[in-house]
Design a protein around this motif. Structure first.
Motif, PDB file in Angstrom:
ATOM      1  N   LEU A 137      10.781  14.542  23.681  1.00  0.00           N
ATOM      2  CA  LEU A 137      10.704  16.420  22.968  1.00  0.00           C
ATOM      3  C   LEU A 137      12.215  16.809  22.423  1.00  0.00           C
ATOM      4  CD1 LEU A 137       9.552  16.177  26.541  1.00  0.00           C
ATOM      5  CD2 LEU A 137       8.008  15.739  24.520  1.00  0.00           C
ATOM      6  N   ARG A 138      12.997  16.464  21.975  1.00  0.00           N
ATOM      7  CA  ARG A 138      13.696  17.229  20.677  1.00  0.00           C
ATOM      8  C   ARG A 138      13.934  16.725  19.579  1.00  0.00           C
ATOM      9  NH1 ARG A 138      18.182  19.298  25.924  1.00  0.00           N
ATOM     10  NH2 ARG A 138      16.223  20.381  27.403  1.00  0.00           N
ATOM     11  N   PRO A 139      14.434  16.937  18.423  1.00  0.00           N
ATOM     12  CA  PRO A 139      15.143  16.969  17.316  1.00  0.00           C
ATOM     13  C   PRO A 139      16.494  16.103  17.537  1.00  0.00           C
ATOM     14  CG  PRO A 139      15.110  19.154  17.639  1.00  0.00           C
ATOM     15  CD  PRO A 139      14.619  19.074  18.333  1.00  0.00           C
ATOM     16  N   VAL A 140      16.462  14.051  17.101  1.00  0.00           N
ATOM     17  CA  VAL A 140      16.649  13.397  17.628  1.00  0.00           C
ATOM     18  C   VAL A 140      18.046  13.364  16.269  1.00  0.00           C
ATOM     19  CG1 VAL A 140      17.777  10.694  17.988  1.00  0.00           C
ATOM     20  CG2 VAL A 140      15.287  12.664  19.229  1.00  0.00           C
ATOM     21  N   ASP A 141      19.483  13.379  16.672  1.00  0.00           N
ATOM     22  CA  ASP A 141      20.182  12.698  15.848  1.00  0.00           C
ATOM     23  C   ASP A 141      20.230  11.364  16.176  1.00  0.00           C
ATOM     24  OD1 ASP A 141      22.688  12.544  14.314  1.00  0.00           O
ATOM     25  OD2 ASP A 141      23.727  13.926  15.871  1.00  0.00           O
ATOM     26  N   THR A 178      12.154   6.589  13.145  1.00  0.00           N
ATOM     27  CA  THR A 178      11.117   7.149  12.607  1.00  0.00           C
ATOM     28  C   THR A 178      10.226   7.236  13.261  1.00  0.00           C
ATOM     29  OG1 THR A 178      12.842   8.035  10.734  1.00  0.00           O
ATOM     30  CG2 THR A 178       9.894   9.091  11.276  1.00  0.00           C
ATOM     31  N   GLU A 179       9.584   5.521  13.246  1.00  0.00           N
ATOM     32  CA  GLU A 179       8.856   5.700  13.265  1.00  0.00           C
ATOM     33  C   GLU A 179       8.579   5.255  14.747  1.00  0.00           C
ATOM     34  OE1 GLU A 179       7.609   2.537   9.615  1.00  0.00           O
ATOM     35  OE2 GLU A 179       8.397   1.392  11.288  1.00  0.00           O
ATOM     36  N   ARG A 182       7.056   7.924  20.069  1.00  0.00           N
ATOM     37  CA  ARG A 182       7.421   7.937  21.315  1.00  0.00           C
ATOM     38  C   ARG A 182       6.758   9.450  21.863  1.00  0.00           C
ATOM     39  NH1 ARG A 182       7.539   4.632  24.852  1.00  0.00           N
ATOM     40  NH2 ARG A 182       9.137   2.638  25.257  1.00  0.00           N
ATOM     41  N   ARG A 183       6.604  10.324  20.364  1.00  0.00           N
ATOM     42  CA  ARG A 183       6.451  11.443  20.465  1.00  0.00           C
ATOM     43  C   ARG A 183       4.516  11.603  21.487  1.00  0.00           C
ATOM     44  NH1 ARG A 183       9.912  14.515  15.902  1.00  0.00           N
ATOM     45  NH2 ARG A 183      11.500  14.562  17.436  1.00  0.00           N
ATOM     46  N   ARG A 184       3.515  10.616  20.610  1.00  0.00           N
ATOM     47  CA  ARG A 184       2.830  10.489  20.646  1.00  0.00           C
ATOM     48  C   ARG A 184       1.954  10.146  21.920  1.00  0.00           C
ATOM     49  NH1 ARG A 184       0.190   5.974  16.650  1.00  0.00           N
ATOM     50  NH2 ARG A 184      -1.554   7.019  17.594  1.00  0.00           N
TER      51      ARG A 184
END
Length: 280
Positions: A222-226, A255-256, A261-263
């Motif tokens: 749910l957040r930007p990932v470093d 990235t994929e 996970r966001r979907r």
């Protein structure tokens, strides 16, 4: 699906993370499962479950009753039936050894029917689970069965593997294998041999799986990932190595994976359930 789980009482908790029941209609039928720090026992009351190894040379399997799975060092896929009623056991990596009565290496990256390990037990256990009035009662049935199959005396080297394996678990795989052997007072080769007997893989390979599990649990979709920061925290100090291992373990680039996970957000927050990903 509805999840009901328990942590078994001692001494089973030395070897088992949880016993659980899944019931209902799966959100996704086909799942892609990366290596995770556990072995498994599954007892299924729904339709057949199909399993595929990511190694295409291994034929697929169709499981209809119960089956054991050892520690996996590569990903595999499984397909749920349309409706699920499954009772499962998440063993710690060394946890199947005192129940199965065979070298753990024989179940590494493999599945085996329950009756092949516990002779003529599948129908009896499934009938007992089927007669249970609730998920909690079904879990008690499985806990009783596990107690009845627990070896009275630990096999040679199991206590040492459990101790050093616990250190790998709490350090998330970042402790040096040489330090494990020195602390145990044995050679690295001796420790590796004991791990192969009771876990199915070497301490070095187990450390890699713990390290990967820590990284996966750290991802907040749910957040930007470093990714670089997460990889370094998990113990990856070579970005190219991290990228290769991530692709090997999941079948996706970071990235994929994040887009997936966001979907399809995971429902629970532990390594066993954050690992599996929709593949359909």
């Amino acid at each position: 699906m509805e999840y009901v789980g328990i942590v078994p009482a001692p001494p089973l908790d030395r070897f088992i993370d949880d016993i659980y029941c899944l019931t209902g209609v799966p959100r996704h039928r086909l799942m892609n499962v990366p290596p995770m720090p556990s072995a498994h026992l599954f007892l299924h009351h729904g339709g057949p479950v199909r399993l595929w190894d990511s190694d295409r040379s291994v034929p697929p399997a169709l499981m209809t009753d119960g089956w054991f799975m050892g520690v996996w060092t590569r990903r595999f896929l499984f397909a749920y039936p349309p409706r699920v009623r499954l009772v499962g056991v998440h063993f710690k990596p060394w946890g199947m050894s005192p129940f199965a009565g065979l070298p753990a290496a024989e179940l590494r990256n493999r599945w085996a029917p329950l009756d092949a390990v516990w002779q003529r037990s599948a129908d009896r256990i499934r009938n007992r689970i089927g007669d249970a009035a609730s998920a909690a009662e079904a879990l008690r049935v499985v806990e009783e069965e596990l107690r009845s199959h627990l070896a009275v005396a630990p096999a040679r080297g199991l206590d040492l593997v459990r101790h050093t394996g616990g250190w790998l678990e709490t350090s998330h795989g970042t402790v040096a294998v040489r330090a494990l052997a020195d602390a145990a007072g044995v050679s690295g080769n001796h420790l590796a041999g004991l791990f192969k007997d009771h876990v199915g893989v070497t301490p070095k390979r187990m450390a890699r799986i713990y390290r990967f599990a820590r990284l996966i649990v750290s991802v907040d979709a749910l957040r930007p990932v470093d990714w670089s920061g997460l990889a370094q925290t998990a113990g990856y100090f070579d970005h190219a190595h991290f990228s290769r291992e991530f692709k090997d373990f999941t079948g996706h680039t970071p990235t994929e994976y994040l887009a997936l996970r966001r979907r399809f957000p995971a429902e629970r927050r532990d390594p066993q359930d954050l690992g599996p990903m929709p593949a359909d």
